[in-house]
Design an enzyme around this catalytic site. Structure first.
Site, PDB file in Angstrom:
ATOM      1  CB  SER A  36      37.432 -51.420 -31.102  1.00 27.39           C
ATOM      2  OG  SER A  36      36.881 -50.695 -31.378  1.00 27.39           O
ATOM      3  CE1 TYR A  84      42.788 -43.233 -30.437  1.00 26.71           C
ATOM      4  CE2 TYR A  84      41.550 -42.570 -28.500  1.00 26.71           C
ATOM      5  CZ  TYR A  84      41.472 -43.454 -29.784  1.00 26.71           C
ATOM      6  OH  TYR A  84      40.722 -43.764 -30.573  1.00 26.71           O
TER       7      TYR A  84
END
Length: 293
Positions: free
Chosen positions: A146, A54
């Site tokens: 995830s 990110y």
């Protein structure tokens, strides 16, 4: 802000989490990033989800929130992106955790997630053990995975992860009714990503090539109407209060949007009749719809 236990991890999380992807954009100023991060925590959004991918996100969290580290629960990802080290190896996991600790300016990370690696990668010798070693060393509090579908089912079946992150929204219920339920029963903390389903209602026509395209197609096929609630209000309340979910992470780079998301979740679960109508629509049309990675 509603709070709840995060499975049996010993952590307490806010029903609304903050997805810190926008914080990493170089188009956002340093001052704006710091203001937004602190506003989130001030408003009770005390679960923050980030990743090395990110952009500047981890560094900015480290710069602007280190002074109040005890006020929030922090999740990030590892397993890839270390110069000179092969991705998805024990060495990369270990080096990635150490690098994240430096960037985040913290002594520990609450939840460290393997991000969307398939089963054959999880089966590599020493990979999960490297993450568990970081827990033993006090660098990480909870191991996490995830992902979606068969890969998520395998990760959960290993019984070696204390947290999972998966897609939960009105157009993505398959995992919610299966693996999320199983995880909650085992005391595994559940992070719901994409609670707004990439907001497909923004598009009058099919958004070819857009991240929201698959969810737009599902929305149109289902024919479900969220009225009298606005779509974003229904979706966020549905996802945040779905059975088994610990926290639902919504990202934004805008303070007004953050305040709106907080107000939405503070309103509590959506009306039961709307949830029943949604589920009926998904059951009627979604037999082949799998979780979106």
């Amino acid at each position: 802000m509603h709070t709840r236990p995060f499975g049996q991890t010993g952590l307490t999380v806010s029903a609304l989490g903050f997805g810190a992807g926008h914080i990493g954009s170089p188009e956002m100023s340093e001052d704006d990033a710091g203001t937004l991060l602190n506003l989130a925590v001030d408003l009770g959004v005390t679960f923050i989800d980030t990743a090395r991918g990110y952009g500047l996100s981890e560094e900015r969290i480290g710069r602007h929130l280190a002074h109040r580290r005890g006020d929030f629960v922090l999740a990030t990802k590892c397993g890839y992106g270390i110069d000179g080290v092969e991705d998805w190896t024990p060495a990369c996991v270990t080096a990635g955790i150490d690098a994240a600790l430096r960037r985040l300016n913290t002594d520990y990370i609450d939840v460290m997630l393997f991000h969307s690696c398939p089963r054959h990668v999880l089966e590599r010798p020493g990979l999960i053990e490297a993450l568990e070693a970081a827990v033993q060393a006090g660098k990480v509090r909870v191991t996490g995975y995830s992902g979606e579908n068969e890969d998520l089912a395998y990760a959960l079946a290993t019984e070696r992860f204390g947290a999972i992150e998966c897609s939960v929204n009105p157009f993505d219920l398959r995992t919610l009714d299966t693996l999320v339920r199983e995880a909650a029963a085992r005391g595994v903390g559940v992070i719901a990503k994409r609670p707004l389903g990439n907001a497909p209602w923004r598009f009058a026509d099919r958004p070819h090539g857009n991240y929201a395209e698959e969810y737009w197609l599902r929305m149109k096929t289902m024919g479900f109407d969220s009225a009298p609630l606005a779509w974003d209000e229904f979706a966020l309340r549905f996802s945040a209060f779905a059975e088994g979910v610990g926290t639902a992470i919504a990202g934004t780079g805008n303070a007004a949007n953050l305040r709106r998301n907080v107000a939405i979740v503070e309103a509590g679960p959506p009306p039961g009749e709307l949830v029943r109508s949604l589920r009926a629509a998904f059951t009627a049309h979604g037999a082949g719809w799998t979780g979106q990675v």
